[in-house]
Design an enzyme around this catalytic site. Structure first.
Site, PDB file in Angstrom:
ATOM      1  N   HIS A 174       0.827  -1.211   0.000  1.00  0.00           N
ATOM      2  CA  HIS A 174       0.000   0.000   0.000  1.00  0.00           C
ATOM      3  C   HIS A 174       0.859   1.258   0.000  1.00  0.00           C
ATOM      4  O   HIS A 174       2.013   1.240   0.415  1.00  0.00           O
ATOM      5  CB  HIS A 174      -0.915   0.027   1.233  1.00  0.00           C
TER       6      HIS A 174
ATOM      7  N   ASP B 288       0.444   4.967   1.830  1.00  0.00           N
ATOM      8  CA  ASP B 288      -0.347   5.395   2.979  1.00  0.00           C
ATOM      9  C   ASP B 288      -1.482   6.335   2.577  1.00  0.00           C
ATOM     10  O   ASP B 288      -1.285   7.285   1.800  1.00  0.00           O
ATOM     11  CB  ASP B 288       0.549   6.085   4.017  1.00  0.00           C
TER      12      ASP B 288
ATOM     13  N   HIS C  41       4.667   0.152   0.280  1.00  0.00           N
ATOM     14  CA  HIS C  41       5.448  -0.588   1.267  1.00  0.00           C
ATOM     15  C   HIS C  41       4.619  -1.710   1.880  1.00  0.00           C
ATOM     16  O   HIS C  41       3.385  -1.746   1.744  1.00  0.00           O
ATOM     17  CB  HIS C  41       6.023   0.341   2.342  1.00  0.00           C
TER      18      HIS C  41
HETATM   19  C1  SIN Z   1       3.384   1.312   7.561  1.00  0.00           C
HETATM   20  O1  SIN Z   1       2.689   0.563   6.865  1.00  0.00           O
HETATM   21  O2  SIN Z   1       3.405   2.513   7.378  1.00  0.00           O
HETATM   22  C2  SIN Z   1       4.219   0.723   8.670  1.00  0.00           C
HETATM   23  C3  SIN Z   1       5.427   0.020   8.207  1.00  0.00           C
HETATM   24  C4  SIN Z   1       6.059  -0.787   9.302  1.00  0.00           C
HETATM   25  O3  SIN Z   1       5.505  -0.905  10.393  1.00  0.00           O
HETATM   26  O4  SIN Z   1       7.139  -1.316   9.064  1.00  0.00           O
END
Ligand code: SIN
Length: 307
Positions: free
Chosen positions: A123, A125, A283
């Site tokens: 995704h 954010d 990410h």
């Molecule tokens: C996120 O999805 O922004 C968090 C990433 C993570 O906790 O490594």
């Protein structure tokens, strides 16, 4: 057992040795051919006040899309102050923030909440907002001894590598992004509807243009539910084509972020920081660790409306 960083406390001899290094000493170590660089010789606390250092970091962010810095001696106040140099911060309607530092979202996992899984899907954010985030600064407070890595994918590269006929098909497509269908899905119905009333589904171009680099970016992810303007004569011979054709194409596009050649993967230690350009990346936080504590704090920076 977990390794823990006491917030506001200095850590690590290596970080102490790097503190105060002149800006010219920034070492930029590319981590893959596609995306990501580790910076050495920088303490982000300095970039809160040092305009030239901040400008260098901003330029490096545009170039590498995600930057990693180990062993940062960053207080929560400095974390917020550094991230705020990029733009105003925002809280998350479902994940809570640090009460003393609005804008600093807590992504805390514990053995008591083993099923609290939101981040292990590809995704960008907050694409369910009309103006999804510009980027984020994520700091590791505590992590499992093994596992709990985060991965990022270069979505400009993902677009560039698409077959030409797909680029033509998706050129003018738009898609819906929904907090209701993601964070809201496990909520009781009333709560889910209330969430949707506060955050109605957003519509974004499937291919957005990066406002600073001009790159074209594939902009669908796990918050994307459907195309909104697929049902046109060039795409649909008979009505039956609509559902199948649109959903297969959307799933194909969403799956691009999972291609390893577009990715970088970071193994965390307490005190590490990642800074990413949310406009050009996706990410995925890997939940491969047995029930244990993992504490991350994320300052999310408000972005522009995609075009
Ligand atoms: C996120 O999805 O922004 C968090 C990433 C993570 O906790 O490594």
């Amino acid at each position: 057992m977990s390794s823990v960083l006491a917030v506001d406390a200095p850590i690590g001899a290596r970080a102490a040795g790097l503190a105060g290094a002149p800006q010219a000493d920034i070492a930029v170590i590319r981590l893959t051919c596609a995306i990501g660089a580790e910076l050495q010789g920088v303490q982000l606390s300095r970039a809160v006040h040092d305009d030239a250092l901040f400008a260098s970091l901003r330029a490096l962010l545009l170039e590498h899309k995600v930057l990693f810095l180990r062993s940062q001696r960053l207080t929560r106040g400095e974390h917020v102050a550094f991230a705020s140099r990029f733009g105003a911060l925002e809280d998350h309607p479902v994940a809570g923030s640090d009460p003393e530092h609005p804008g600093l979202v807590r992504i805390y996992k514990s053995p008591e909440q083993p099923n609290d899984r939101y981040e292990n899907s590809w995704h960008s954010d907050a694409t369910w907002r009309e103006c999804p985030q510009f980027g984020a600064v994520l700091r590791c407070v505590e992590c499992p001894p093994v596992g709990g890595d985060t991965m990022w994918a270069n979505m400009a590269l993902a677009y560039a590598k698409l077959p030409e006929e797909i680029k033509v098909r998706i050129k003018d497509l738009k898609a819906r992004h929904s907090i209701e269908a993601s964070f809201g899905a496990a909520m009781p119905e009333e709560q889910r509807h209330a969430l949707k009333a506060r955050f109605p589904d957003a519509e974004h171009p499937v291919v957005r243009t990066h406002p600073e680099t001009g790159e074209k970016i594939l902009f669908v992810n796990s918050f994307t539910t459907h195309f909104t303007n697929f049902h046109r004569p060039e795409n649909v011979r008979v009505g039956q084509d609509y559902t199948m054709g649109a959903s297969q194409l959307l799933q194909y596009l969403i799956a691009q972020a999972a291609i390893p050649e577009y990715q970088v993967r970071w193994r965390w230690s307490p005190g590490d920081v990642a800074i990413w350009d949310n406009r050009a990346t996706q990410h995925y936080a890997v939940m491969d660790y047995p029930p244990s504590h993992r504490k991350m704090e994320r300052a999310g920076i408000i972005g522009d409306r995609p075009f």
